[in-house]
Design an enzyme around this catalytic site. Sequence first.
Site, short mmCIF file in Angstrom:
data_model
loop_
_atom_site.label_atom_id
_atom_site.label_comp_id
_atom_site.label_asym_id
_atom_site.label_seq_id
_atom_site.Cartn_x
_atom_site.Cartn_y
_atom_site.Cartn_z
N ASP A 179 -87.22 -67.36 -5.48
CA ASP A 179 -87.33 -68.46 -4.51
C ASP A 179 -86.19 -68.43 -3.50
OD1 ASP A 179 -89.67 -69.44 -5.48
OD2 ASP A 179 -88.71 -70.69 -6.99
N SER B 73 -44.92 -57.91 3.37
CA SER B 73 -45.14 -57.67 1.95
C SER B 73 -44.14 -58.51 1.15
CB SER B 73 -45.01 -56.19 1.64
OG SER B 73 -43.73 -55.78 1.98
N LYS C 195 -50.93 -62.07 -8.95
CA LYS C 195 -50.83 -61.03 -7.92
C LYS C 195 -52.08 -60.16 -8.08
CE LYS C 195 -47.61 -57.97 -5.63
NZ LYS C 195 -48.54 -56.95 -5.23
N ASP D 82 -54.78 -57.37 -7.63
CA ASP D 82 -54.64 -55.96 -7.31
C ASP D 82 -55.85 -55.51 -6.49
OD1 ASP D 82 -53.48 -53.55 -7.28
OD2 ASP D 82 -53.93 -53.00 -9.34
N LYS E 290 -43.87 -68.62 -5.08
CA LYS E 290 -43.61 -69.01 -3.69
C LYS E 290 -42.97 -70.39 -3.66
CE LYS E 290 -47.84 -66.68 -2.33
NZ LYS E 290 -49.24 -66.79 -1.94
N LYS F 103 -43.76 -58.07 -11.31
CA LYS F 103 -44.82 -57.11 -11.64
C LYS F 103 -44.84 -56.82 -13.13
CE LYS F 103 -45.61 -53.86 -8.51
NZ LYS F 103 -46.75 -53.25 -7.82
N CYS G 233 -74.45 -27.51 -26.40
CA CYS G 233 -74.64 -28.95 -26.60
C CYS G 233 -74.26 -29.32 -28.04
CB CYS G 233 -76.10 -29.30 -26.33
SG CYS G 233 -76.48 -31.01 -26.74
N CYS H 137 -77.80 -30.36 -29.86
CA CYS H 137 -78.96 -29.48 -30.07
C CYS H 137 -78.60 -28.01 -29.88
CB CYS H 137 -80.10 -29.89 -29.13
SG CYS H 137 -79.75 -29.52 -27.42
N CYS I 65 -76.66 -30.53 -20.64
CA CYS I 65 -77.50 -29.86 -21.63
C CYS I 65 -78.89 -29.83 -21.02
CB CYS I 65 -77.53 -30.64 -22.94
SG CYS I 65 -78.89 -30.12 -23.99
#
Length: 669
Positions: A36, A83, A115, A117, A291, A315, A409, A412, A427
């Site tokens: 919808d 930064s 923070k 990332d 801050k 960090k 493999c 098998c 495989c």
Amino acid sequence: MNKDSAKAEIDRLIFEINRYNDLYYMESKSEISDYDFDLLLVELQKLETQFPEFAYDYSPTKRIGGGITKKLDAVVHRFPMLSLSNTYSEDEIIEWENRLKKNSEGKLEYVCELKYDGVAIGIQYENGILKQAVTRGDGTKGENVTANVRTIRTVPLQLKGDFPSDFEIRGELFFPLKKFHELNEQRIDIGEEEFANPRNTASGTLKLQDSKIVSERGLDSYLYGLYGYDLPLEGHYESVLKAQEWGFKIPDPKNNLMIKTDSINGIMDFIHYWDKNRSKLPFEIDGIVIKVNDYLQQQELGFTAKSPRWAIAYKFKTERVETVLESVSYQVGRTGAITPVANLKPVQLGGTTVKRASLYNSDQIQKLNLHINDIVQVEKGGEIIPKIVGVNKDKSDQSNLKIEFIDKCPECYTPLKRIEGEVHHYCPNELLCPPQIKGRIEHFIGRKAMNIDGLGAETVDVLVEKRLINSYADLYSLTFDQVVNLERMADKSADNLIKGLEASKNIPFERVLFALGIRYVGETVAKKLAKGFKSIDNIQKATFDELVNVDEIGEKIAISVQQFFLNEKNSEIIHKLKNAGIQFSLKEKEGTTDRLKGLIFVVSGVFKTFSRDELKEAIETNGGKNASSISSKTNYVLAGENMGPAKLKKASDLGVQIISEDDFIDMLK
Ligand code: IVH
């Protein structure tokens, strides 16, 4: 409909769609089915096409993307994008706080946030409408990524409430981990190398030329900083909360994503809480940002050359542990792709015990130059499985047995193959190799494929092991009695399974085509093939040239599709599925005509009235075909503005007729 009522209806639809959108993306609630919701969008899109003067930039139809941006323009930031100074040490946070106390007047309050990332973004709003979104770039100049940011559902295109007339909001765009893993699964499915981590992938996604792909990838946002000359409030915390009222996704204090505190203890509690709990977040963070709250105090404290004195980032150390590499085992996926996995001496990492780590592919093993009993370094990033990032050479013995990638493999024993240019070994024994059989069936029943309720991977394993099924087509011959006799299968679950199979007979053709698990045919390619050929019989009959003539179908896909049908076993499977009543042709859409039957178009450039995708859609609903490159088979080149000169030349060299958008609209009349 006249202009006035069209405008009123467009406004109403925008309001309603935005409300559902906010409920879904901001509050994880849904009051309407996907179907919808899509209908509302289609209705809005139709009206916008009919009344282009009311096709606003802030319309939710812009979320779907579609435009191509050839080159991202450079934009100078109105306020430089600085930064943060970083530290890994709690002592340095204490020193920073002491310094602030000495250097500022009055009581200090701090805001602590995560923070994120991801990728920093600055988004400018004028009179409540998103005007421009710019990446950080070098801090002075960034790239204009507005078209792509418009597709991010949590970034409002139009604000609510008492917002300032001109301001910028900054924050972070990121890849939710779930979306990142889904994207990588799709990449494995189509034989592409996985993306390394969510942050780089978010950054790459944001710079894509095609905003439609950005829209599909599902980036998300947290916005946490207001910039402007007439901001209504005096502090950071209150401003961010205010921005939430205008419609932004902000770090909500209700979820402890942001706090205000006046003490170093409050700061430390926040740091410790998130250091312990960050692995539970659905996205990656690499630390905490602290801050000063008050804007005047921020101004007084000012900046160093690179970063504000009023903020600092703590960090987290990426947790890395060393452990013994005990062995390497190899997993076989549904397409036969082999993934090496390291078996480790169990070790604690990020709150969990780690026993296994992904080694991705043979190149990775070579690069790490691994030997049995090596002391390996393990890290946990955004990936579900941790990864080996290096070997501690000093503690490892290079004379131990070197890990060599297998050549047969493990399931098998068929010799493995590696297709040139691809990263995985395969495989090739697709029809008899047990994990491939099970994997294909699991893919077939998956949510995005046939979505068979009541059937899971464990039951598939049992059904294959008991030889009740050998392919997904056999599912439809299962009887209630066969199923109910399986271990741990109650009457009700057996009944659910049979009903689930019955219901899957209504799944539309494009999803059936995806469910078949043809290599390189993911969801998008399946849709293109279904639209281009309309039925499985047409796809099976299609020549190589006809296949590659379909928009976005390349040679690799075309070869894979042809190989699938050349295999007799697959033809048998399709035959069985057809008898079971599975949808193998596209249901005709409303408004379908055959006015353009047999005509091949190449659509190129930017158009006035319709988007390129709308034009392509119109070609197909009217019986024509889209091709991506001009050849002697092309009947018309539908050319918009900015169509490249090389294409124009090729069209005229081959004598292909070039038509405008208006000519095309006339053809449909
Ligand atoms: S505030 C003046 N808050 O970290 C500094 N940044 O090194 C304004 N980041 O480019 C940045 N989460 O991409 C701030 N809660 C957060 C953040 C954050 C992540 C990133 C941002 C910035 C970088 C600064």
